[in-house]
Design a protein around this motif. Structure first.
Motif, mmCIF file in Angstrom:
data_model
loop_
_atom_site.group_PDB
_atom_site.id
_atom_site.type_symbol
_atom_site.label_atom_id
_atom_site.label_comp_id
_atom_site.label_asym_id
_atom_site.label_seq_id
_atom_site.Cartn_x
_atom_site.Cartn_y
_atom_site.Cartn_z
ATOM 1 N N ASP B 133 0.833 -1.200 0.000
ATOM 2 C CA ASP B 133 0.000 0.000 0.000
ATOM 3 C C ASP B 133 0.869 1.252 0.000
ATOM 4 O OD1 ASP B 133 -2.190 -1.594 0.037
ATOM 5 O OD2 ASP B 133 -2.674 -1.291 2.148
ATOM 6 N N GLU B 134 1.918 1.209 0.790
ATOM 7 C CA GLU B 134 2.829 2.353 0.850
ATOM 8 C C GLU B 134 3.483 2.596 -0.504
ATOM 9 O OE1 GLU B 134 6.301 3.015 3.377
ATOM 10 O OE2 GLU B 134 5.021 2.467 5.068
ATOM 11 N N ALA B 135 3.910 1.510 -1.114
ATOM 12 C CA ALA B 135 4.558 1.637 -2.424
ATOM 13 C C ALA B 135 3.590 2.222 -3.440
ATOM 14 C CB ALA B 135 5.069 0.281 -2.892
ATOM 15 N N LEU B 137 1.134 4.248 -2.759
ATOM 16 C CA LEU B 137 1.021 5.677 -2.461
ATOM 17 C C LEU B 137 2.167 6.448 -3.093
ATOM 18 C CD1 LEU B 137 -0.028 5.629 1.299
ATOM 19 C CD2 LEU B 137 -1.388 6.412 -0.634
ATOM 20 N N ARG B 138 3.373 5.912 -2.947
ATOM 21 C CA ARG B 138 4.516 6.604 -3.546
ATOM 22 C C ARG B 138 4.338 6.718 -5.047
ATOM 23 N NH1 ARG B 138 7.559 3.952 0.603
ATOM 24 N NH2 ARG B 138 7.730 2.079 -0.645
ATOM 25 N N ARG B 139 3.840 5.646 -5.638
ATOM 26 C CA ARG B 139 3.687 5.675 -7.085
ATOM 27 C C ARG B 139 2.637 6.684 -7.505
ATOM 28 N NH1 ARG B 139 6.901 3.366 -10.882
ATOM 29 N NH2 ARG B 139 7.861 2.994 -8.867
ATOM 30 N N TRP B 140 1.637 6.851 -6.694
ATOM 31 C CA TRP B 140 0.619 7.865 -7.021
ATOM 32 C C TRP B 140 1.225 9.261 -6.966
ATOM 33 C CZ3 TRP B 140 -5.251 7.658 -6.196
ATOM 34 C CH2 TRP B 140 -5.759 6.430 -6.650
#
Lengths: 258, 258
Positions: B133-135, B137-140
């Motif tokens: 999920d964190e990854a 978010l970063r991609r967004w």
DNA sequence: CGTGTGATTGACCAGCATCAAATAGAGTGG
DNA sequence: CCACTCTATTTGATGCTGGTCAATCACACG
């Protein structure tokens, strides 16, 4: 040189620790290395076998796009963990880039495991700290997608202000070190260097901030927050802590989100 | 109606589970409620006392800006956890908004705690899933800050494609349900509805996708990925799983990040 | 004093926002 | 089955924000 203080402050921002627990943390940070600025602390594709903690200096999570542009997705300040995740999971999907020379603690993953097993408060602190990181990521999406360069930069400054304050790195009451080039600021906010420059100048001219010489002065925090709709609640800081007085000083109308 | 299947698929995307472990998960999802579309499953400021899991339907994390605009920071598909964090930590700092009618499992936090204590594989699965999920978010952040509306939307479609595939919700080989209005698509990508519409039409016209009627068809996944520089590695899916064949089909030159 | 990096400025233009209105569909009730 | 309504999609016209390209300036450092 007590490089570990920001780390303790950071953990105490989300969880109270006893002195024994603090000692436990100190014990983890025996292996400290200096990483030169403009180099990667960890690179995409690596599978680090230890956890990296920034003790001094600034770093950033960086993703390089196909077209060569670079996007930061987080700033890592003293006390922040670079990759508490990547050790278990899989390869890094982004770089950890040293913005300044950094003092970095290299902690063996097993030591972390053992420390969390024996110290529930530490487990909670780490867990909460990753949750805060997640909340910050979400806020960056909101911020960088807003399409208003002034708010975007002002909001970033508000966040950095509270985070620097939380780890005890203010210089006086209204200033802190801001070791970013305008290019790096642009990489974080998703705009061009030219536009970051112009926006920054307007913020300066408006008296909201004074940025220059690797420092930022924020003469009126409430005004800056009002200008960008900054709401500190996403940082989930304990009210008892450093940021508390500031958190409570925000006028009600400034509490809405960006 | 086996609503729990996507959840199992989701967990197995990051961790292999034995059938006993699967049974354990099934046992958690006894309390299921329907949440009407366009209402909040959880609202900002709440302190939910249980964990919400989307079993059917689409939801989104939503933040409302001061000026009234709305920004989504994540789409929650069947199998996704809404708030595994907020139970421990503090108040929600954003809404969980039901895009469609949703079947939602309400799991008591204690049941989760107990399940993770007795089932290490489940703990790992949950932990890894939050890291993914964190990854995402970063991609967004990277995606929404790129300034290229076409890539932004195409990239989002690529992500949703793999995530829907991972939980077994493809319709045929190249299509899946896309229950988003253009306004919601715009809220996710940080652009206006008008511009989302025009960009979507151009993607349609270019043959990269066929969006309409609550469905999307992606006739040539590799082409779509090439168009936006999609690199699936940030989703950290086990190669053995559903998405595997697709993951390996990407031409080398398309593996660079956005 | 040369060199390199970072900050600053100008000119130009494209992408996206904005405002407004028309069209298409889905659902509802008569 | 048609009229009505509400929502979602589509289109047009216009202007501003921020991108692009390029040059100049400021300053620290060897």
């Amino acid at each position: 040189m007590n490089y570990v203080r920001p780390l303790i402050r950071k953990l105490e921002t989300v969880e109270r620790l006893t002195s024994a627990e603090v000692q436990h943390v100190l014990g983890l940070c025996r292996s400290i290395r200096t990483v030169a600025r403009r180099t990667n602390i960890v690179s995409e594709g690596e599978r680090p076998d230890h956890v990296h903690i920034i003790l001094d200096g600034w770093a950033a999570r960086a993703t390089v796009r196909k077209n060569g542009t670079r996007q930061f997705t987080a700033f890592l300040l003293p006390g922040d963990f670079c990759d508490i995740h990547a050790t278990t999971l899989s390869a890094m999907d982004h770089d950890i880039f040293a913005i300044t020379d950094c003092q970095v603690a290299y902690v063996d993953k097993r030591d972390i495991d053992e420390a969390t097993r024996s110290t529930p408060a530490l487990t909670r602190a780490l867990w909460r700290s990753t949750l805060v990181d997640e909340a910050i990521l979400r806020r960056w999406i909101v911020n960088n997608s807003s399409g208003d360069a002034h708010s975007t930069i002002a909001h970033l400054f508000c966040e950095l202000h509270l985070r620097m304050r939380a780890v005890g790195l203010m210089e006086g009451d209204d200033a802190f070190a801001l070791p970013l080039t305008q290019e790096e600021l642009a990489d974080a906010t998703g705009m061009t260097t030219v536009h970051a420059n112009r926006t920054l100048k307007r913020l300066n001219a408006g008296g909201l901030v004074q940025v220059g010489g690797g420092r930022i002065v924020i003469p009126d925090v409430a005004a800056l927050r009002r200008a960008c709709g900054f709401n500190p609640n996403y940082l989930h800081m304990l009210l008892e802590n450093a940021g508390a007085s500031l958190i409570q000083n925000v006028p009600a109308d400034a509490w809405q989100t960006v």
